[in-house]
Design a protein around this motif. Sequence first.
Motif, PDB file in Angstrom:
ATOM      1  N   GLN A 197      13.132   6.589  -5.749  1.00 18.29           N
ATOM      2  CA  GLN A 197      13.894   7.824  -5.856  1.00 18.29           C
ATOM      3  C   GLN A 197      14.233   8.079  -7.336  1.00 18.29           C
ATOM      4  O   GLN A 197      14.609   7.133  -8.052  1.00 18.29           O
ATOM      5  N   ILE A 198      14.062   9.309  -7.768  1.00 18.22           N
ATOM      6  CA  ILE A 198      14.543   9.709  -9.088  1.00 18.22           C
ATOM      7  C   ILE A 198      15.167  11.091  -8.961  1.00 18.22           C
ATOM      8  O   ILE A 198      14.869  11.840  -8.027  1.00 18.22           O
ATOM      9  N   GLU A 199      16.042  11.422  -9.898  1.00 18.15           N
ATOM     10  CA  GLU A 199      16.780  12.675  -9.807  1.00 18.15           C
ATOM     11  C   GLU A 199      16.827  13.360 -11.162  1.00 18.15           C
ATOM     12  O   GLU A 199      17.315  12.798 -12.142  1.00 18.15           O
ATOM     13  N   ASN A 200      16.273  14.575 -11.204  1.00 17.37           N
ATOM     14  CA  ASN A 200      16.432  15.477 -12.337  1.00 17.37           C
ATOM     15  C   ASN A 200      16.013  14.824 -13.655  1.00 17.37           C
ATOM     16  O   ASN A 200      16.793  14.695 -14.590  1.00 17.37           O
ATOM     17  N   VAL A 201      14.744  14.402 -13.725  1.00 16.59           N
ATOM     18  CA  VAL A 201      14.241  13.771 -14.947  1.00 16.59           C
ATOM     19  C   VAL A 201      13.015  14.528 -15.444  1.00 16.59           C
ATOM     20  O   VAL A 201      12.281  15.164 -14.674  1.00 16.59           O
ATOM     21  N   ARG A 202      12.810  14.419 -16.750  1.00 16.37           N
ATOM     22  CA  ARG A 202      11.644  15.047 -17.378  1.00 16.37           C
ATOM     23  C   ARG A 202      11.091  14.084 -18.420  1.00 16.37           C
ATOM     24  O   ARG A 202      11.840  13.570 -19.247  1.00 16.37           O
ATOM     25  N   HIS A 203       9.775  13.849 -18.367  1.00 13.55           N
ATOM     26  CA  HIS A 203       9.123  12.950 -19.310  1.00 13.55           C
ATOM     27  C   HIS A 203       8.311  13.747 -20.329  1.00 13.55           C
ATOM     28  O   HIS A 203       7.322  14.398 -19.966  1.00 13.55           O
ATOM     29  N   LEU A 204       8.735  13.693 -21.559  1.00 12.06           N
ATOM     30  CA  LEU A 204       8.003  14.278 -22.677  1.00 12.06           C
ATOM     31  C   LEU A 204       7.919  13.230 -23.780  1.00 12.06           C
ATOM     32  O   LEU A 204       8.817  12.386 -23.895  1.00 12.06           O
ATOM     33  N   PRO A 205       6.893  13.225 -24.602  1.00 14.60           N
ATOM     34  CA  PRO A 205       5.767  14.165 -24.574  1.00 14.60           C
ATOM     35  C   PRO A 205       4.816  13.868 -23.418  1.00 14.60           C
ATOM     36  O   PRO A 205       4.727  12.730 -22.946  1.00 14.60           O
ATOM     37  N   ARG A 206       4.122  14.904 -22.989  1.00 19.78           N
ATOM     38  CA  ARG A 206       3.097  14.721 -21.974  1.00 19.78           C
ATOM     39  C   ARG A 206       1.959  13.867 -22.533  1.00 19.78           C
ATOM     40  O   ARG A 206       1.752  13.819 -23.750  1.00 19.78           O
ATOM     41  N   PRO A 207       1.209  13.219 -21.666  1.00 21.09           N
ATOM     42  CA  PRO A 207      -0.037  12.603 -22.131  1.00 21.09           C
ATOM     43  C   PRO A 207      -0.966  13.671 -22.706  1.00 21.09           C
ATOM     44  O   PRO A 207      -0.899  14.848 -22.317  1.00 21.09           O
ATOM     45  N   ILE A 208      -1.822  13.279 -23.609  1.00 23.92           N
ATOM     46  CA  ILE A 208      -2.797  14.220 -24.141  1.00 23.92           C
ATOM     47  C   ILE A 208      -3.733  14.689 -23.036  1.00 23.92           C
ATOM     48  O   ILE A 208      -4.079  15.870 -22.953  1.00 23.92           O
ATOM     49  N   SER A 250      12.561  15.867  -9.324  1.00 24.26           N
ATOM     50  CA  SER A 250      13.317  14.916  -8.504  1.00 24.26           C
ATOM     51  C   SER A 250      12.365  14.435  -7.419  1.00 24.26           C
ATOM     52  O   SER A 250      11.435  15.146  -7.033  1.00 24.26           O
ATOM     53  N   TYR A 251      12.598  13.215  -6.944  1.00 26.29           N
ATOM     54  CA  TYR A 251      11.686  12.637  -5.948  1.00 26.29           C
ATOM     55  C   TYR A 251      12.493  11.767  -5.014  1.00 26.29           C
ATOM     56  O   TYR A 251      13.297  10.935  -5.441  1.00 26.29           O
ATOM     57  N   GLU A 252      12.266  11.952  -3.721  1.00 27.96           N
ATOM     58  CA  GLU A 252      12.962  11.163  -2.700  1.00 27.96           C
ATOM     59  C   GLU A 252      11.920  10.544  -1.777  1.00 27.96           C
ATOM     60  O   GLU A 252      11.427  11.189  -0.843  1.00 27.96           O
ATOM     61  N   GLY A 253      11.544   9.307  -2.052  1.00 31.20           N
ATOM     62  CA  GLY A 253      10.584   8.609  -1.217  1.00 31.20           C
ATOM     63  C   GLY A 253      11.254   7.481  -0.459  1.00 31.20           C
ATOM     64  O   GLY A 253      12.454   7.231  -0.597  1.00 31.20           O
ATOM     65  N   GLN A 254      10.480   6.778   0.315  1.00 34.89           N
ATOM     66  CA  GLN A 254      11.029   5.649   1.063  1.00 34.89           C
ATOM     67  C   GLN A 254      11.351   4.482   0.132  1.00 34.89           C
ATOM     68  O   GLN A 254      12.328   3.758   0.340  1.00 34.89           O
ATOM     69  N   TYR A 255      10.549   4.331  -0.930  1.00 40.39           N
ATOM     70  CA  TYR A 255      10.693   3.173  -1.808  1.00 40.39           C
ATOM     71  C   TYR A 255      11.206   3.533  -3.200  1.00 40.39           C
ATOM     72  O   TYR A 255      11.794   2.693  -3.873  1.00 40.39           O
ATOM     73  N   GLY A 307       0.813  -1.211   0.000  1.00 39.93           N
ATOM     74  CA  GLY A 307       0.000   0.000   0.000  1.00 39.93           C
ATOM     75  C   GLY A 307       0.845   1.258   0.000  1.00 39.93           C
ATOM     76  O   GLY A 307       0.593   2.198  -0.768  1.00 39.93           O
ATOM     77  N   ALA A 308       1.860   1.299   0.861  1.00 41.48           N
ATOM     78  CA  ALA A 308       2.729   2.476   0.942  1.00 41.48           C
ATOM     79  C   ALA A 308       3.527   2.646  -0.344  1.00 41.48           C
ATOM     80  O   ALA A 308       3.721   3.771  -0.836  1.00 41.48           O
ATOM     81  N   ARG A 309       3.998   1.539  -0.913  1.00 41.99           N
ATOM     82  CA  ARG A 309       4.726   1.613  -2.180  1.00 41.99           C
ATOM     83  C   ARG A 309       3.809   2.118  -3.293  1.00 41.99           C
ATOM     84  O   ARG A 309       4.224   2.903  -4.149  1.00 41.99           O
ATOM     85  N   MET A 310       2.577   1.657  -3.278  1.00 47.02           N
ATOM     86  CA  MET A 310       1.622   2.083  -4.288  1.00 47.02           C
ATOM     87  C   MET A 310       1.345   3.578  -4.186  1.00 47.02           C
ATOM     88  O   MET A 310       1.278   4.282  -5.211  1.00 47.02           O
ATOM     89  N   ASP A 311       1.205   4.107  -2.986  1.00 48.23           N
ATOM     90  CA  ASP A 311       0.955   5.537  -2.821  1.00 48.23           C
ATOM     91  C   ASP A 311       2.090   6.363  -3.409  1.00 48.23           C
ATOM     92  O   ASP A 311       1.855   7.372  -4.096  1.00 48.23           O
ATOM     93  N   GLU A 312       3.335   5.947  -3.153  1.00 50.17           N
ATOM     94  CA  GLU A 312       4.467   6.662  -3.739  1.00 50.17           C
ATOM     95  C   GLU A 312       4.465   6.554  -5.261  1.00 50.17           C
ATOM     96  O   GLU A 312       4.717   7.533  -5.961  1.00 50.17           O
ATOM     97  N   ALA A 313       4.171   5.362  -5.771  1.00 50.83           N
ATOM     98  CA  ALA A 313       4.183   5.156  -7.218  1.00 50.83           C
ATOM     99  C   ALA A 313       3.128   6.013  -7.906  1.00 50.83           C
ATOM    100  O   ALA A 313       3.390   6.606  -8.974  1.00 50.83           O
TER     101      ALA A 313
END
Length: 284
Positions: free
Chosen positions: A150-161, A143-148, A123-129
């Motif tokens: 972590q990512i650093e300096n990323v950008r996802h393009l293209p955005r969803p419609i 960037s994201y620092e969670g318990q389960y 459940g906790a992993r799902m909330d972070e995801a």
Amino acid sequence: MKFGLAIPNCHGDFADIHLVAEVAYEAEQAGWDGFFVWDHIGDKWGDEVLDPWVMLAAMAMRTRRVRLGTMVTPVTRRRPWKLAREVATLDQLSTGRMILGVGSGGGIEYVNYHEPGETQTHGARMDEALELLSLLWSGERISYEGQYYQIENVRHLPRPIQQPRIPIWVGGVWPNKKPMRRAANWDGVCPIGKGVSMTEQMTPEQAHACFDYVRSQQTSGQASADYACVQWGIMDGKDRGHDAALASVYEEAGANWWIENLSWERGTLQELRPFIRQGPPVRA
């Protein structure tokens, strides 16, 4: 009330990718509003399993209007950044028709594949995801620092419609309340009843209690937003008047989506095609 179909991605001819794509086309032509697939990878129901994302891509190429998605994806079995890319790409391919149904998952698909994490942490992993998915779909650099995770300096393009995000519908077993509290924070709830088999459905009273509880957990802003309350349903397809009346009862209980639960327990996919070609019993 909107009407959709959900089929397994496993077992017999449900694992025939060409047939599935053709049936999705037939469903759209018949007037269904949504076509959803299960998300399994190696299952207790047999070795014949299709990848749900390839299934959805094939369905997207054969349809133009019907909403597409998973019912449901075990998020903790996926890397959130990979899942974000897959679903955003499908949203682009389908011109904004994707819905992501999610659940916490468990069982042999974790144990047999030695997936990390204890059941108690799903459940906790799902909330972070889910938080990560929403951030990645924004198209901003994060960037994201969670318990389960972590990512650093990323950008996802293209955005969803679809913006601000692809709709996320949260599954869970009612009357367990924790997944329903989670569902209140997202875009829909698709509950199943405890002990309810694949050829049964929650009663209208159970559905009403579930939807009412979810609504009680929402802020005023969340309650005013477009929100999906899904009845995981069973119609007989023989008496259309009876089916229409049944759907109306659940609509009065708070459901605004009816998703017909199709599986091998009701027949092969070939055998279910006449039911699908009838279309839904009533239109919103």
